[in-house]
Design a protein around this motif. Structure first.
Motif, short mmCIF file in Angstrom:
data_model
loop_
_atom_site.label_atom_id
_atom_site.label_comp_id
_atom_site.label_asym_id
_atom_site.label_seq_id
_atom_site.Cartn_x
_atom_site.Cartn_y
_atom_site.Cartn_z
N LYS A 160 23.16 40.25 149.49
CA LYS A 160 22.44 39.12 150.50
C LYS A 160 21.56 39.83 151.16
CE LYS A 160 26.65 37.57 151.33
NZ LYS A 160 27.53 36.87 152.35
N TYR A 162 18.23 39.21 154.39
CA TYR A 162 17.70 39.06 155.26
C TYR A 162 16.13 38.92 155.43
CZ TYR A 162 16.82 36.52 160.27
OH TYR A 162 16.38 36.03 161.28
N THR A 163 14.99 38.16 155.68
CA THR A 163 13.55 38.76 155.67
C THR A 163 13.33 38.04 157.10
OG1 THR A 163 12.61 36.63 154.33
CG2 THR A 163 13.59 38.62 153.36
N ILE A 189 18.34 34.48 149.20
CA ILE A 189 18.29 34.68 150.97
C ILE A 189 18.81 34.15 151.95
CG2 ILE A 189 15.72 34.72 152.25
CD1 ILE A 189 15.31 36.71 150.08
N GLY A 191 18.71 33.93 154.80
CA GLY A 191 17.67 33.79 156.30
C GLY A 191 16.18 34.74 155.65
N ALA A 192 16.14 33.78 157.12
CA ALA A 192 13.79 34.39 157.59
C ALA A 192 13.59 33.48 158.67
CB ALA A 192 12.88 33.88 155.42
N ALA A 209 18.92 38.78 163.17
CA ALA A 209 18.65 39.13 162.02
C ALA A 209 19.58 40.32 162.08
CB ALA A 209 17.58 40.68 161.69
N ALA A 212 22.92 37.93 161.24
CA ALA A 212 22.89 36.89 160.05
C ALA A 212 23.96 38.18 158.99
CB ALA A 212 21.82 37.22 159.68
N ALA A 214 23.64 40.05 156.73
CA ALA A 214 23.56 40.76 155.58
C ALA A 214 23.19 42.21 154.68
CB ALA A 214 21.86 39.96 155.58
N ILE A 217 18.05 43.66 155.50
CA ILE A 217 17.09 43.30 156.42
C ILE A 217 15.84 43.76 155.95
CG2 ILE A 217 16.15 42.94 158.53
CD1 ILE A 217 18.62 43.47 159.88
N THR A 244 24.44 47.80 156.37
CA THR A 244 22.98 47.21 156.20
C THR A 244 21.71 48.34 156.52
OG1 THR A 244 24.15 45.88 158.47
CG2 THR A 244 21.58 44.69 157.66
#
Lengths: 390, 329, 287
Positions: A160, A162-163, A189, A191-192, A209, A212, A214, A217, A244
């Motif tokens: 997973k 996040y960008t 993905i 979240g962006a 970020a 989220a 993830a 990132i 992360t």
């Protein structure tokens, strides 16, 4: 009447050109020497200078002369005008340089219209080389690095992501390429976000970020003040690089970014094609003489320009000093050589660069904070153009 | 019956309307590049476009006292309009330019209602804010504007179906210069009309003018819209002659540059923007050719020198010089 | 959610304080002499480069370099005031704009010539790095430091303005320059001193800004817009106005980015335009 005058003067100019062409070959260098993007341009200029210092200023019996012009930042109208002027006023035989995409795109039109060879030594948006059949590129393309990074991330247990990207063309390209590489491999993905180009304080974006949760990132940022600001915000928000992963394109951990970040940068993983810390004898020699000449380490801009000059010199050798766009671009197609960055080539089909994409991690070695290559993907072509053909 | 005689103020106005020999000389001189500098026509065309843009700013700054730091909004709006129309398959230059004029005019008219309500620093900052908002909007609307890469695929047809936009810039300069001259004639007529006089009155004293029957806000809206049209035409010309449009056409730097150019030449003199554009762009071209990394230093020094020695801009200085010469003779 | 709201507020306030330091000097000098000094951020940039030189090349501690950043910007501003600015006090706004933009151009070129075009690093002492947990929220130590410095400076400025003779002269000159002259106040001298103080504060702001927003040769351009926004929104000649405007803009910028990232860059400009349409003279402006 006007027309006759203009015609007469053009004829006069052409006559002068052919007389001059006997002795010298002129390269028109268009860069953003002043303004916000002055540093990349200075490094590119250094790369050009170093190549000429090492390999002399004479090729195929002719003297190489540079004519430098400044666009003062992103200014395609000025870049186009300068390209036109270089060709009609200064009678250059080819165009080179180009730190910025919009400028390279605009000058590409001129290269196509005037049938002049053009070497794009940096601008990285995928479509640029489609603008002129006489253009080659010696830097990298955004999809080449980021799509590769996306696929690599999934292979390395990241599920997973996040960008977070800069809200303008190259950032969007980086985002799209990473998403594609990551999703095609099977990743999700979650979240962006896109932050403003002129953003200075990243704590809010980084907090978002972090919230989220993830596995990784992904960050795309242009060079300049932002990488350091992002790195500091990451450290300040206490993001643990073991839990992360922070992924990005190499600018995020460029030499001066790392200097500014300090230990805050440790653990960041980036995909890139060149770093002064790349271990090879060619690169060690390159870095050494670069440092002696300019008092600082080369970066990707220097490498792009250095290799660009290599293409120009080798192509001229092949054509025996012939400078028409057709001959030069044919000579450049399929060229392969050992660059400071490792093996690289010009794709004969797309005239774009083929090279190794290195995956690096920021580590502290002997008190120095540097990018250390720990994985690589070889012979990567621009995936964007491969997709265009299908 | 005594013959009708002009009173002193009327004679002054008449004299202003008459074409001076130096004006004719100026416009004839704009043809010189065709003969003596055919390799500089591309630069000349961009100078003409910048001059038109500066002229449009002069209408509001020099004649209505509106200092704008966001004038590039109309320039860029015109640029994108002309560029998009060409991109969508209609590459005819004149109609494209007309569309740019209309689009910028509509935007100008819409914003003029805000502009007419404010003065001083608030006005400057509101123009700046509106300009930056539009630039951000263009960046966000990447699907339409091409975002930071600029608008791709702008292809112009031949002018009048006969003249291709060539590498030497012959067509570009002829085209831009002609449009500049037409716009100049319009501006000259406008400022010498009663409307122009009323504007100058507003610039000098915004409170008094309504009292003598000249509605300030309505006048300001009108001239602001006209200036926006002119800026849009300038932007359209740049899009058409370079076949590129970038976010930078809307940017703060362009607004600031044109302001510097106008002040450099001398605001409120019609020719100020033209002379300023010539000096600034030629100086920039020369300095940056010689010294691509540090030319800012020289252009900055030039600006400082102009302020110290020619307080009313280059034209103001020239006028003073002429007066001195005349009084000496 | 409440915790993060507090964090956003904190970060935004710290950013606002940076803007405050950078702009307060301009607000006061503009209010007093109506002198349009677009080169204000050149002084900030100077302060930044002084700190970079002292800490990186000469090994000074960061904190010790700050007073020198202030002093050098103030001294250079006095010199420039004598040589250039003074000649244009009576001139039009436009001439002042052109002069000071010229100075910005020159300063940017000189900075690029001396320091090159790279981002300048600054090494903070370890006690200013990292973050501390307060009420379950991790707050950046440097930001706390920044807020502390700004509040102290604001307090000193307000006290000096309210309770000293010089402060009274400054207030008089801002309120009504002609009347102040009539009362025998040497407005030019008062202005010169205020100008130097304001530029010095900008220099200090420039030095403090490096850690948060970076420093390069283009700094004098980049921050001009933000400083003008704070001055206009706060109202000319008002320290309180600059303080409130800077915090408001800093917080709304930060909150916008956190809660509505898609609005991104729009928000700060939108807030400015809206505030100015509501109060054209700025929040605390009287003229």
């Amino acid at each position: 009447m006007r027309k006759i005058f203009a015609l007469a003067s053009i004829v006069a100019v052409l006559a002068v050109t052919s007389a001059q062409a006997q002795q010298t070959i002129k390269i028109g260098v268009i860069l953003a020497y002043s303004g916000q993007f002055a540093d990349p341009s200075a490094q590119m200029d250094n790369g050009i200078k170093l190549y000429m210092k090492q390999y002399g200023d004479t090729v195929a019996g002719k003297k190489i002369e540079l004519v430098r012009r400044d666009t003062g930042g992103i200014a395609p109208d000025i870049a186009k005008r300068l390209a036109q002027e270089l060709i009609v006023r200064d009678n250059v035989d080819m165009l080179a340089g180009f730190a910025l995409t919009p400028n390279a795109l605009a000058a590409g039109d001129v290269s196509a219209q005037a049938k002049k060879f053009m070497v794009n030594m940096n601008a990285a948006t995928a479509i640029i080389t489609t603008k002129s059949p006489y253009m080659v590129r010696t830097s990298f393309t955004v999809p080449q690095l980021n799509q590769t990074l996306g696929a690599w991330a999934y292979k390395n247990a990241i599920r997973k992501a996040y960008t977070m990207v800069s809200d303008f063309g190259p950032g969007h390209d980086g985002e799209a390429a990473f998403h594609k590489g990551f999703r095609d491999a099977g990743g999700e993905i979650i979240g962006a976000a896109r932050y403003p180009v002129a953003n200075q304080d990243f704590s809010a974006f980084v907090q978002r970020a972090k919230d989220a949760n993830a596995d990784a990132i992904y960050i795309w940022t242009p060079g300049g003040p932002q990488p350091a600001a992002i790195g500091k915000a990451l450290a300040e928000r206490g993001i643990d690089s073991n839990k992360t992963k922070i992924l990005g394109q190499g600018e995020l951990t460029s030499e001066d970014a790392l200097k500014n970040m300090g230990e805050a940068g440790l653990g960041i993983i980036t995909a890139f094609h060149y770093d002064y810390n790349h271990q090879s004898s060619t690169n060690t020699a390159f870095v050494k003489s670069y440092k002696e000449s300019f008092g600082r380490n080369p970066d990707m801009f220097s490498a792009g320009a250095f290799d660009g000059m290599h293409v120009i010199y080798e192509a001229l050798k092949k054509t025996g000093g012939k400078t028409d766009g057709e001959s030069l671009v044919e000579a450049a197609k399929g060229m392969e050589w050992e660059s400071p960055r490792g093996p690289m080539a010009i794709d004969p089909a797309t005239r774009d660069v083929v090279q190794t994409v290195y995956i690096r991690r920021v580590e502290k070695i002997g008190g120095q904070i540097v990018n250390v290559e720990f994985d690589k993907v070889e012979n990567v072509k621009d995936p964007f153009k491969a997709a265009m053909k299908n | 019956m005594t013959p009708f005689t002009l009173s002193e103020p009327q004679r002054h106005l008449e004299a202003q309307i008459r074409w001076q020999p130096v004006e004719l000389a100026f416009w004839l001189a704009t043809l010189l590049p065709f003969v003596f500098a055919p390799n500089y026509l591309v630069l000349a065309s961009q100078i003409a476009i910048t001059a038109l843009f500066a002229l449009s700013l002069d209408l509001i700054l020099g004649y209505a006292g509106i200092v704008s730091l966001g004038h590039a909004a109309y320039f860029g709006f015109g640029s994108y309009t002309a560029g998009l129309i060409a991109k969508w398959g209609w590459g005819e230059p004149l109609t494209g330019l007309a569309a740019a004029a209309v689009a910028a005019g509509v935007l100008g008219y819409a914003t003029s209602f805000i502009i007419a309500r404010f003065r001083h620093l608030a006005l400057i900052m509101i123009t700046l804010g509106l300009g930056l908002l539009l630039a951000e909007a263009a960046n966000s609307a990447g699907w339409l504007t091409g975002g930071a890469d600029g608008l791709q695929g702008v292809r112009m047809w031949k002018l009048f179906g006969a003249f291709q936009f060539d590498l030497y810039g012959t067509t570009a300069y002829t085209y831009s210069l002609t449009i500049l001259f037409l716009a100049f004639l319009l501006a000259r007529r406008l400022i010498n009309s009663p409307f122009g006089l009323a504007l100058r009155g507003i610039r000098e004293n915004a409170v008094r003018m309504p009292a003598i029957g000249a509605p300030s806000p309505a006048h300001i809206r009108k001239i602001y819209t006209i200036a926006a049209v002119m800026a849009g035409v300038a932007g359209g010309l740049l899009a058409q002659t370079t076949e590129t449009v970038s976010l930078e056409t809307l940017g703060f730097a362009r607004s600031a540059d044109v302001l510097v150019i106008l002040i450099l030449g001398g605001a409120g003199r019609l020719y100020g923007g033209l002379v300023g554009a010539i000096i600034y762009m030629v100086a920039r071209d020369q300095f940056s050719g010689i010294n691509p990394q540090y030319w800012y230093f020289w252009i900055g020094t030039l600006l400082i020198a102009v302020v110290l020695f020619l307080p009313n801009g280059v034209l103001g200085g020239l006028t003073r010089l002429m007066r001195l010469v005349r009084s000496a003779a | 959610m409440i915790a993060s709201a507090f964090g956003v507020l904190f970060d935004g306030f710290a950013y606002g304080m940076l803007l405050f330091l950078l702009s307060v000097g301009l607000s006061v000098t503009l209010g007093m002499m109506n002198f349009v000094n677009l080169a204000h951020c050149s002084f900030a940039m100077l302060g930044g480069f002084v700190t970079v030189t002292l800490t990186n090349d000469l090994g000074w501690p960061f904190l010790a370099s700050l007073p020198l950043a202030f002093l050098s910007a103030a001294l250079v501003s006095i010199a420039l005031e004598r040589v250039l600015y003074r000649r244009l006090y009576g001139a039009s706004d436009l001439a002042q704009c052109l002069l000071t933009i010229g100075i910005v151009f020159v300063s940017v070129a000189v900075a690029a010539y001396i320091y090159g075009t790279i981002q300048q690093p600054v090494n903070l002492p370890s006690y200013l790095r990292g973050s501390v947990a307060i009420m379950g929220q991790s707050l950046g130590v440097y930001r706390l430091f920044l807020i502390g410095v700004s509040i102290v400076i604001t307090a000193v400025l307000v006290a000096a303005l309210e309770f000293t003779r010089f402060g009274a002269q400054v207030r008089a000159a801002v309120d009504n320059q002609r009347m102040a002259r009539g009362l025998g106040i040497d407005v030019d001298r008062v202005f010169a001193v205020t100008f130097a103080l304001g530029s010095g504060l900008a220099g200090l702001g420039g030095a403090l800004a490096i850690e948060i927003v970076g420093l390069d040769h283009a700094f004098a351009f980049t921050y001009l817009i933000y400083v003008l926004i704070v001055v206009a929104v706060g109202g000319l000649g008002s320290i309180a106005g600059s303080f409130v405007a800077a915090s408001l803009l800093g917080i709304s910028d930060m909150a916008g980015k956190y809660y509505f990232p898609e609005l991104g860059a729009f928000l700060i400009y939108f807030v400015m335009v809206a505030l100015l349409m509501w109060r054209p003279l700025g929040l605390f402006g009287r003229r």
